[in-house]
Design a protein around this motif. Structure first.
Motif, mmCIF file in Angstrom:
data_model
loop_
_atom_site.group_PDB
_atom_site.id
_atom_site.type_symbol
_atom_site.label_atom_id
_atom_site.label_comp_id
_atom_site.label_asym_id
_atom_site.label_seq_id
_atom_site.Cartn_x
_atom_site.Cartn_y
_atom_site.Cartn_z
ATOM 1 N N LEU A 1 0.864 -1.168 0.000
ATOM 2 C CA LEU A 1 0.000 0.000 0.000
ATOM 3 C C LEU A 1 0.902 1.221 0.000
ATOM 4 C CD1 LEU A 1 -2.891 1.145 0.304
ATOM 5 C CD2 LEU A 1 -2.580 0.928 2.763
ATOM 6 N N ALA A 2 0.664 2.119 -0.920
ATOM 7 C CA ALA A 2 1.506 3.307 -1.023
ATOM 8 C C ALA A 2 0.684 4.463 -1.563
ATOM 9 C CB ALA A 2 2.699 3.047 -1.938
ATOM 10 N N GLY A 3 1.161 5.653 -1.331
ATOM 11 C CA GLY A 3 0.524 6.836 -1.885
ATOM 12 C C GLY A 3 1.568 7.905 -2.055
ATOM 13 N N TYR A 4 1.229 8.955 -2.811
ATOM 14 C CA TYR A 4 2.195 10.028 -2.967
ATOM 15 C C TYR A 4 1.502 11.368 -3.037
ATOM 16 C CZ TYR A 4 1.266 10.230 -8.010
ATOM 17 O OH TYR A 4 0.675 10.364 -9.243
ATOM 18 N N THR A 5 2.254 12.409 -2.682
ATOM 19 C CA THR A 5 1.746 13.769 -2.722
ATOM 20 C C THR A 5 1.928 14.322 -4.117
ATOM 21 O OG1 THR A 5 3.866 14.733 -2.140
ATOM 22 C CG2 THR A 5 2.409 14.142 -0.307
ATOM 23 N N SER A 6 1.416 15.522 -4.315
ATOM 24 C CA SER A 6 1.535 16.156 -5.628
ATOM 25 C C SER A 6 2.986 16.441 -5.994
ATOM 26 C CB SER A 6 0.719 17.449 -5.655
ATOM 27 O OG SER A 6 1.162 18.316 -4.630
ATOM 28 N N ASN A 7 3.895 16.470 -5.008
ATOM 29 C CA ASN A 7 5.310 16.671 -5.321
ATOM 30 C C ASN A 7 6.072 15.343 -5.349
ATOM 31 O OD1 ASN A 7 5.537 16.018 -2.650
ATOM 32 N ND2 ASN A 7 6.614 17.874 -2.032
ATOM 33 N N GLN A 8 5.327 14.245 -5.563
ATOM 34 C CA GLN A 8 5.902 12.913 -5.749
ATOM 35 C C GLN A 8 6.594 12.346 -4.518
ATOM 36 O OE1 GLN A 8 5.249 11.344 -8.750
ATOM 37 N NE2 GLN A 8 4.068 13.165 -9.179
ATOM 38 N N THR A 9 6.180 12.740 -3.323
ATOM 39 C CA THR A 9 6.689 12.154 -2.094
ATOM 40 C C THR A 9 5.919 10.873 -1.813
ATOM 41 O OG1 THR A 9 7.210 14.325 -1.204
ATOM 42 C CG2 THR A 9 7.044 12.519 0.372
ATOM 43 N N TRP A 10 6.624 9.753 -1.694
ATOM 44 C CA TRP A 10 5.985 8.455 -1.484
ATOM 45 C C TRP A 10 5.936 8.077 -0.015
ATOM 46 C CZ3 TRP A 10 3.575 5.297 -4.877
ATOM 47 C CH2 TRP A 10 3.708 5.620 -6.220
ATOM 48 N N LYS A 11 4.906 7.334 0.365
ATOM 49 C CA LYS A 11 4.825 6.721 1.688
ATOM 50 C C LYS A 11 4.301 5.312 1.481
ATOM 51 C CE LYS A 11 5.057 5.980 5.971
ATOM 52 N NZ LYS A 11 6.359 5.730 6.534
ATOM 53 N N SER A 12 5.040 4.343 1.964
ATOM 54 C CA SER A 12 4.644 2.944 1.841
ATOM 55 C C SER A 12 4.282 2.383 3.204
ATOM 56 C CB SER A 12 5.786 2.108 1.253
ATOM 57 O OG SER A 12 6.099 2.544 -0.041
ATOM 58 N N SER A 13 3.447 1.361 3.199
ATOM 59 C CA SER A 13 3.053 0.685 4.423
ATOM 60 C C SER A 13 4.248 -0.016 5.046
ATOM 61 C CB SER A 13 1.956 -0.330 4.104
ATOM 62 O OG SER A 13 1.712 -1.157 5.199
ATOM 63 N N THR A 14 4.226 -0.128 6.362
ATOM 64 C CA THR A 14 5.277 -0.869 7.059
ATOM 65 C C THR A 14 4.952 -2.362 7.123
ATOM 66 O OG1 THR A 14 4.197 -0.399 9.176
ATOM 67 C CG2 THR A 14 5.957 1.107 8.470
ATOM 68 N N ALA A 15 3.723 -2.733 6.775
ATOM 69 C CA ALA A 15 3.310 -4.142 6.821
ATOM 70 C C ALA A 15 3.505 -4.799 5.456
ATOM 71 C CB ALA A 15 1.848 -4.256 7.224
ATOM 72 N N SER A 16 3.899 -6.047 5.471
ATOM 73 C CA SER A 16 4.022 -6.815 4.231
ATOM 74 C C SER A 16 2.715 -7.545 3.974
ATOM 75 C CB SER A 16 5.165 -7.823 4.345
ATOM 76 O OG SER A 16 5.168 -8.655 3.198
ATOM 77 N N VAL A 17 2.277 -7.524 2.740
ATOM 78 C CA VAL A 17 1.072 -8.264 2.360
ATOM 79 C C VAL A 17 1.413 -9.318 1.306
ATOM 80 C CG1 VAL A 17 -0.521 -6.413 2.967
ATOM 81 C CG2 VAL A 17 0.424 -6.514 0.664
ATOM 82 N N ALA A 18 2.682 -9.612 1.165
ATOM 83 C CA ALA A 18 3.145 -10.564 0.146
ATOM 84 C C ALA A 18 3.159 -11.986 0.684
ATOM 85 C CB ALA A 18 4.530 -10.153 -0.354
ATOM 86 N N ASP A 19 2.042 -12.410 1.286
ATOM 87 C CA ASP A 19 1.999 -13.760 1.852
ATOM 88 C C ASP A 19 0.912 -14.629 1.233
ATOM 89 O OD1 ASP A 19 -0.264 -12.578 2.877
ATOM 90 O OD2 ASP A 19 0.310 -12.782 4.972
ATOM 91 N N GLY A 20 0.264 -14.132 0.169
ATOM 92 C CA GLY A 20 -0.769 -14.900 -0.508
ATOM 93 C C GLY A 20 -2.107 -14.908 0.195
ATOM 94 N N ALA A 21 -2.218 -14.221 1.339
ATOM 95 C CA ALA A 21 -3.468 -14.186 2.102
ATOM 96 C C ALA A 21 -4.266 -12.923 1.755
ATOM 97 C CB ALA A 21 -3.170 -14.214 3.600
ATOM 98 N N TRP A 22 -5.545 -12.933 2.108
ATOM 99 C CA TRP A 22 -6.422 -11.781 1.933
ATOM 100 C C TRP A 22 -6.043 -10.716 2.944
ATOM 101 C CZ3 TRP A 22 -9.642 -9.010 5.051
ATOM 102 C CH2 TRP A 22 -10.646 -8.259 4.446
ATOM 103 N N HIS A 23 -6.005 -9.449 2.512
ATOM 104 C CA HIS A 23 -5.700 -8.339 3.416
ATOM 105 C C HIS A 23 -6.623 -7.170 3.139
ATOM 106 C CE1 HIS A 23 -2.055 -9.957 5.223
ATOM 107 N NE2 HIS A 23 -1.773 -10.445 4.029
#
Length: 102
Positions: A1-23
């Motif tokens: 999960l990530a998002g960015y501001t209008s000046n291209q500043t990114w923020k990503s989640s600290t949690a991993s969802v790469a485990d094949g499970a529903w999140h």
């Protein structure tokens, strides 16, 4: 999960969802910052004006114009207009999501 501001500043989640499970993933954008949630719990934040830009579109969920596409499924999109959802709102949506595996 990530998002960015209008000046291209990114923020990503600290949690991993790469485990094949529903999140359940959520992002609350506001003029004071962004708060990311995974499975109803806070999972990263950043200060600054993260209010989505007011353009005609398009908006992307699961992709962006740089060619990245989320390799999973996206279902049940919730949008609150003119209201920054609280941590309680996000926890309630997660707890009562009819698509959540039992």
């Amino acid at each position: 999960l990530a998002g960015y501001t209008s000046n291209q500043t990114w923020k990503s989640s600290t949690a991993s969802v790469a485990d094949g499970a529903w999140h359940h993933c959520a992002a609350v954008f506001a003029e004071t910052g962004v708060q990311l949630y995974v499975d109803g719990a806070p999972s990263g934040s950043a200060a600054g004006n993260w209010r989505p830009p007011l353009w005609a579109g398009p908006y992307y969920i699961g992709a962006f114009t740089g060619g990245y596409a989320f390799p999973g499924s996206v279902d049940c999109i919730y949008l609150w207009g003119n209201y920054a959802a609280t941590a309680g709102d996000i926890a309630d949506v997660f707890a009562n999501d009819p698509h959540k595996p039992v």
